[in-house]
Design an enzyme around this catalytic site. Structure first.
Site, PDB file in Angstrom:
ATOM      1  N   ASP A 143     -19.268  11.797  64.609  1.00 44.45           N
ATOM      2  CA  ASP A 143     -17.883  12.067  64.960  1.00 44.45           C
ATOM      3  C   ASP A 143     -17.811  12.684  66.347  1.00 44.45           C
ATOM      4  O   ASP A 143     -18.381  13.746  66.587  1.00 44.45           O
ATOM      5  CB  ASP A 143     -17.312  13.026  63.909  1.00 44.45           C
ATOM      6  N   THR A 183     -11.763   9.801  68.290  1.00 40.45           N
ATOM      7  CA  THR A 183     -12.162  10.903  69.153  1.00 40.45           C
ATOM      8  C   THR A 183     -13.236  10.477  70.133  1.00 40.45           C
ATOM      9  O   THR A 183     -13.321  11.014  71.228  1.00 40.45           O
ATOM     10  CB  THR A 183     -12.687  12.065  68.301  1.00 40.45           C
ATOM     11  N   ASP A 240     -11.471  11.698  58.588  1.00 39.17           N
ATOM     12  CA  ASP A 240     -10.976  10.785  59.619  1.00 39.17           C
ATOM     13  C   ASP A 240     -10.143   9.686  58.990  1.00 39.17           C
ATOM     14  O   ASP A 240      -9.022   9.398  59.422  1.00 39.17           O
ATOM     15  CB  ASP A 240     -12.146  10.139  60.371  1.00 39.17           C
TER      16      ASP A 240
END
Lengths: 527, 535
Positions: A61, A94, A387
């Site tokens: 991530d 992201t 997410d």
């Protein structure tokens, strides 16, 4: 006479080209760092903290990686910040946002080197970003009306998001979990109602969604382990010693017998309180604070299940799902709303005992129990699922959907390229550069998958010259494929946020021509 | 440091620890000061104008600020030199007084210092230079008055105000949606302005920011936002026609200031105390309920029990609201801040049409909007943006725009921007110089040259040939006797600032010239710098 120092001791100043270079280098270094995690075949990173214990995190991530880095370069900090905001705002993309901003700066660096003023580049980028957004807007699919189709859209989005994460093996399973959980929310973006419990053991496949609510607590000794048609009172009150809160009150006695009397009175008070609580006609009592042995015993006598020390989130969630209110006073039982559920029972997950509330009044909440081999796997699974949940809940509100797999980037790049051809002046170079930066994303996805990116992207570009084309990179088969058929979708909101914040950040960094760094504050030695 | 010796060869000690101090005197001191001032001006020079660049400032704690605002740059720069500190002060006072033009004033002062250095070299006494500057500044300020234009605006015709704010915003990073932001700023200022008295209380405008979303989502709220949520998660999230009790006393048992002890020595006392406590909570809530409040806003915390009682009696409440916000809420809703439950009356309640809670993004961020207030004078500008630095910079830019709008309401004269006012002043000062006999003539002429430096910097930052452009514009102004020609920074194709709609406020410009002259005079008058040497 030489110019005197104007700054304080160790403050440094970087000007013009040097400043620009330092921000480019910093931003591009950050981009290169997270670049390899992009796409379904992106790799993970191990982060080891410098704190005690040197805790290890394994993640894919972008926001998590960047959050944990200690960066000194100011431009890099800007990029970290946009990734964090992206996480807070839409939850996914992201990595993409950082990579896009980095690529924009990489292209800008080349333009600056060929003597184009940063302000010209910025205005070109702005035109391009606007044009790209419009291009996306034209191609969005909105299945708001058709619930069936919309659900399959959600499913596709969930699968696409999860495919780049550790859950990709079981993405079908987890996508199902995530979609069901989000559909239960009925349009609210309040993810608090979805509880994620991590229990090591078993395999990821054993993870499941429970329509009820699971509280990670044990049932007190001697109390019923199973209650049907439970009436639950959710409370936030002191059940240890109920102190007198009037300031300055204290007990001062002159003999032992008095102490005993007051102790008795205290006990009596507690007993009264418990009586009042019992008078609500409940058979389950959940308190945020501790419940001491004495009241617990009283509850057990009355056949009431008493659960102590549920954390604040747990209490709020429980109140939400059972439809009760969080009570702190118990004087008028008739008007306190009491929560209901069909069944409370103790269940075992792995070797831990948990309390399971099923058949709750409000169907919004649910619990996802994650199982996995180790804590690291579970942590990463939680992040991935988070997410997916974020993206889905945002999509429920903004139902516009795009195809994935590098398709949106190619669509934007094509439109932006056309704009570049129409625009006179130096700006057109900047617009062209913008389109190159957009193409860089499918290129990186292909590169990460070990494919021949140059060949694939060229094929893609050619395919996109036909009207209404759905071509994107099919990483699994390593060729150009039809994204609509493969069912790879992305949320419009995420893509738009990526585009806008990346451009904004690139613009911000480009505008800088001087960096003034103050001397770091001296830390006092703790020794 | 040079020491003086008496006839026996012993040194005079005048200053404490004289030998450890460095000392500069006379011309040397002035030159050192001038070079320090110039160095500061040089840093800011590149941020001037619509094509000016930003600076990254990294604080001692590692926080990053990216800004284009002169006052902010200087404030965060961690300056050590005394003269440089004067320049920082200069920019700050422009910021306090006018709010905009903080970069321009420093550039102007730097240019004046540069010119003064040349005159000093020619042997002109610093005081004479200072006097010449003083005369010249008076000429320039009068000339500005002369070329300024009044324009009319009203509550309906806000276009001229918006145009002026746009000029201010165009040099900031937010220029992408300057129209939108300028409109917001003007509307905000107009809604709090007292047009009769020509006064604007900027405290009534609250500027709030939250990361996320895009700049275009920035909105003007006719009401107040509070970064808090309801004290109990199950209180209603939306209240219509709210009657708000604004309290500064906690929902807790009383804590008298005098030290006291309540001694419990019998069971009876214990029980009465307990009952009293319960009654106390009950009374508090009942009082709020009795006066008809439907929302309680409190500066302090609540006890769990009180919280539940509030919830129970269906009285939504917000706790831990900051003092400033509390005041704003009181102003906006027309309520009174009540420090004691006993003093709560129906008249003291504030009124708002709608109070709602709104959540953002995927985190638990919630904010409370108080809208349609009884007294809609207090407004909030709510900024959204891609990242933290962006929000901060937007806040600063909005502040500038608000100040400009306020200045226009105070005094509705404007001059044209893009350096045209400076060029015009320069021509006027230059012409006036010849009339002055004496050494001051040179100083006045130097002042005229210094005025040129602002348009010169503008041209330079826009990538134009500075000298060529400036001379072309100047000759055009003289030839056509039209003070509206300036530097065409945005490459529009015309030099006429009237057509480009680039305005600045008259008082802002005048203040710039006056402040810059004052500081330069001060610096020129220093002829001795004594500082402790490094240790």
């Amino acid at each position: 006479m030489a110019i005197e120092k104007i700054f304080k001791d160790d403050a440094t100043e970087e000007k013009g080209e040097r400043a620009r270079m330092s921000s480019f280098v910093g931003a591009i270094a950050i981009t290169d760092l997270v670049k390899t995690t992009l796409g379904p075949k992106g790799m993970d990173k191990i982060l080891q903290s410098t704190g005690r214990g040197h805790g290890v995190t394994v993640t894919n991530d972008g926001a998590t990686i960047l959050k944990s880095l200690h960066i000194d370069n100011p431009a890099a900090k800007v990029l970290i910040d946009i990734s964090k905001v992206q996480d807070d705002e839409v939850g996914d993309g992201t990595t993409s946002v950082v990579v896009l901003a980095g690529e924009l700066l990489r292209e800008a660096e080349k333009l600056v080197a060929s003597k184009i003023h940063p302000m010209t580049i910025i205005s070109g980028y702005r035109m391009a970003a606007e044009c790209a957004r419009n291009a996306l807007l034209q191609r969005v699919v909105d299945n708001k009306e058709n619930a069936e189709k919309f659900k399959s859209d959600l499913m596709k989005i969930a699968k696409t998001t999860l495919s780049s994460k550790i859950l990709s093996q079981d993405k079908e399973h987890f996508a199902q979990l995530a979609v069901e959980a989000v559909m239960r929310l009925k349009g609210s973006t309040n993810l608090e109602a979805i509880q994620i419990i991590k229990k090591p053991g078993g395999s990821l496949k054993d993870s499941f969604l429970d329509e009820g609510f699971i509280l990670d607590k044990k049932i007190g000794l001697g109390q019923p382990k199973r209650i049907e048609n439970a009436k639950i009172l959710v409370a936030n009150t002191a059940m240890d010693t109920d102190k007198v809160k009037i300031y300055g009150a204290r007990v001062r006695v002159d003999s032992m017998s008095k102490v005993a009397e007051i102790e008795g009175a205290e006990k009596e008070k507690m007993r009264e309180k418990v009586q009042k609580i019992i008078a609500h006609g409940i058979n389950c009592f959940v308190n945020r604070q501790l419940i001491y042995n004495f009241p617990e015993e009283l509850f057990a006598d009355a056949g009431i299940l008493a659960i102590e020390h549920a954390d604040f989130d747990g209490i709020e969630r429980l109140a939400l799902v059972t439809g009760g209110e969080i009570a702190s006073t118990f004087d008028n039982p008739e008007s306190v709303k009491i929560g209901h559920c069909k069944l409370i029972e103790e269940i075992m997950i792995g070797e831990d005992k948990l309390i399971h509330f099923s058949g709750v009044e409000m169907g919004q909440a649910c619990t996802i129990v994650l199982r996995g081999a180790s804590h690291h796997v579970l942590d990463e699974a939680e992040r991935s699922l988070h997410d997916a949940l974020c993206v889905l809940s945002q999509t429920v509100n903004d139902t516009r959907v795009l195809l994935g797999g590098g398709w949106p980037e190619m669509v934007m790049a094509k439109e932006v390229d056309e704009l570049a051809r129409k625009t006179p002046g130096k700006k057109s170079h900047a617009i062209e550069a913008f389109s190159r930066a957009l193409v860089a994303i499918p290129t990186i996805i292909a590169d990460n998958a070990g494919l021949d990116s140059a060949d694939l992207v060229a094929q893609l570009r050619a395919a996109h010259h036909t009207e209404g084309c759905n071509a994107g990179i099919d990483v699994i088969s390593g060729s150009v494929g039809d994204m609509a058929e493969l069912g790879i979708s992305e949320s419009f909101k995420v893509k738009q946020a990526v585009l806008l914040s990346a451009t904004e950040a690139a613009e911000m960094i480009l505008r800088v021509d001087e960096i003034i760094t103050c001397a770091p504050r001296q830390r006092e030695d703790r020794m | 440091m040079a020491l003086a010796f008496d006839e026996y060869g012993r040194p005079f000690i005048i200053l404490k620890e004289q030998d450890q101090k460095t000392r500069l005197r006379g011309l040397e001191a002035q030159k050192a000061n001038i070079s320090a001032g110039k160095a500061v001006a040089r840093i800011l020079r590149t941020s001037l104008g619509p094509k000016g660049m930003d600076k990254i400032l990294q604080s001692p704690d590692g926080d990053v600020t990216i800004t284009n605002d002169g006052a902010t740059i200087l404030e965060q720069m961690d300056v050590d030199n005394q003269i440089a500190k004067l320049m920082v002060e200069l920019s700050r006072s422009q910021d306090y007084e006018i709010g905009d033009g903080t970069t321009g004033v420093v550039v102007m002062a730097g240019a004046l210092l540069e010119q003064a250095e040349r005159l000093l070299e020619r042997g002109i006494h610093p005081i004479r230079i200072a006097e010449g500057y003083e005369m010249a500044s008076r000429i320039a300020v009068e000339h500005l008055e002369h070329i300024s234009k009044k324009f009319d605006f009203g509550a309906t015709n806000i276009e001229p105000l918006v145009q002026t704010c746009m000029t201010t915003l165009s040099s900031k990073i937010v220029n992408r949606c300057k129209r939108h932001l300028a409109e917001i700023s003007v509307k905000a200022v107009l809604s709090v302005a007292d047009l009769e008295r020509k006064d604007v209380n900027l405290d009534m405008i609250k500027v709030e920011g939250k990361v996320g979303g895009k700049l275009e989502d920035t909105e003007l709220i006719y009401g107040i936002t509070v970064d808090k949520d309801m004290s109990h998660p199950q209180m209603p999230k939306q209240i219509e026609d709210a009657k708000i009790a604004i309290l500064t006393c906690p929902f807790e048992p009383p804590k008298p200031k005098t030290k006291h002890k309540v001694d419990i020595d019998t069971v009876e006392k214990f029980q009465t105390l307990r009952l009293q406590e319960q009654k106390y909570f009950d009374d508090m809530v009942q009082k709020c309920k009795d006066v008809g409040a439907t929302l309680v806003i409190c500066q302090w915390g609540f006890d769990d029990e009180a919280n539940h009682l509030l919830m129970h009696r269906n009285l939504p409440a917000v706790r831990w609201v900051g003092g400033v916000e509390l005041e704003l809420i009181a102003i906006a809703t027309g309520g009174r801040i009540v420090p004691r439950f006993q003093e709560l009356t129906t008249e003291k309640l504030g009124r708002a049409g709608l109070v709602r809670e709104k959540s953002f993004g995927t985190t638990k961020d919630k904010m409370l909007y108080i809208e349609h207030c009884a007294n809609s004078r207090a407004v909030t500008i709510f900024i959204r943006g891609g990242n933290k630095m962006m929000i901060e910079e937007t806040k600063r830019s909005i502040h500038d725009a608000l100040c400009v709008a306020r200045n226009l309401i105070r005094n509705n004269s404007i001059v044209y921007g893009g350096g045209s006012a400076e060029i015009s002043c320069s021509i006027a000062v230059e012409a006036a110089a010849d009339k002055y006999p004496g050494v001051e003539q040179y100083a006045i002429r130097a002042f005229a040259d210094a005025l040129d430096s602002v348009p010169m910097a503008l041209a330079e930052n826009s990538g134009l040939q500075p000298i060529e452009t400036l001379s072309a514009v100047k000759s055009q102004q003289i030839k056509e006797n039209n003070p509206h020609y300036g530097i065409d920074c945005n490459d529009v194709g015309t030099n006429d600032m009237r057509q480009q709609d680039v305005f600045e406020t008259l008082i802002g410009k005048q203040q710039q010239i006056l402040l810059a002259t004052q500081v330069v005079k001060m610096i020129l008058k220093i002829d001795d710098v004594i500082s402790p040497s490094d240790y």
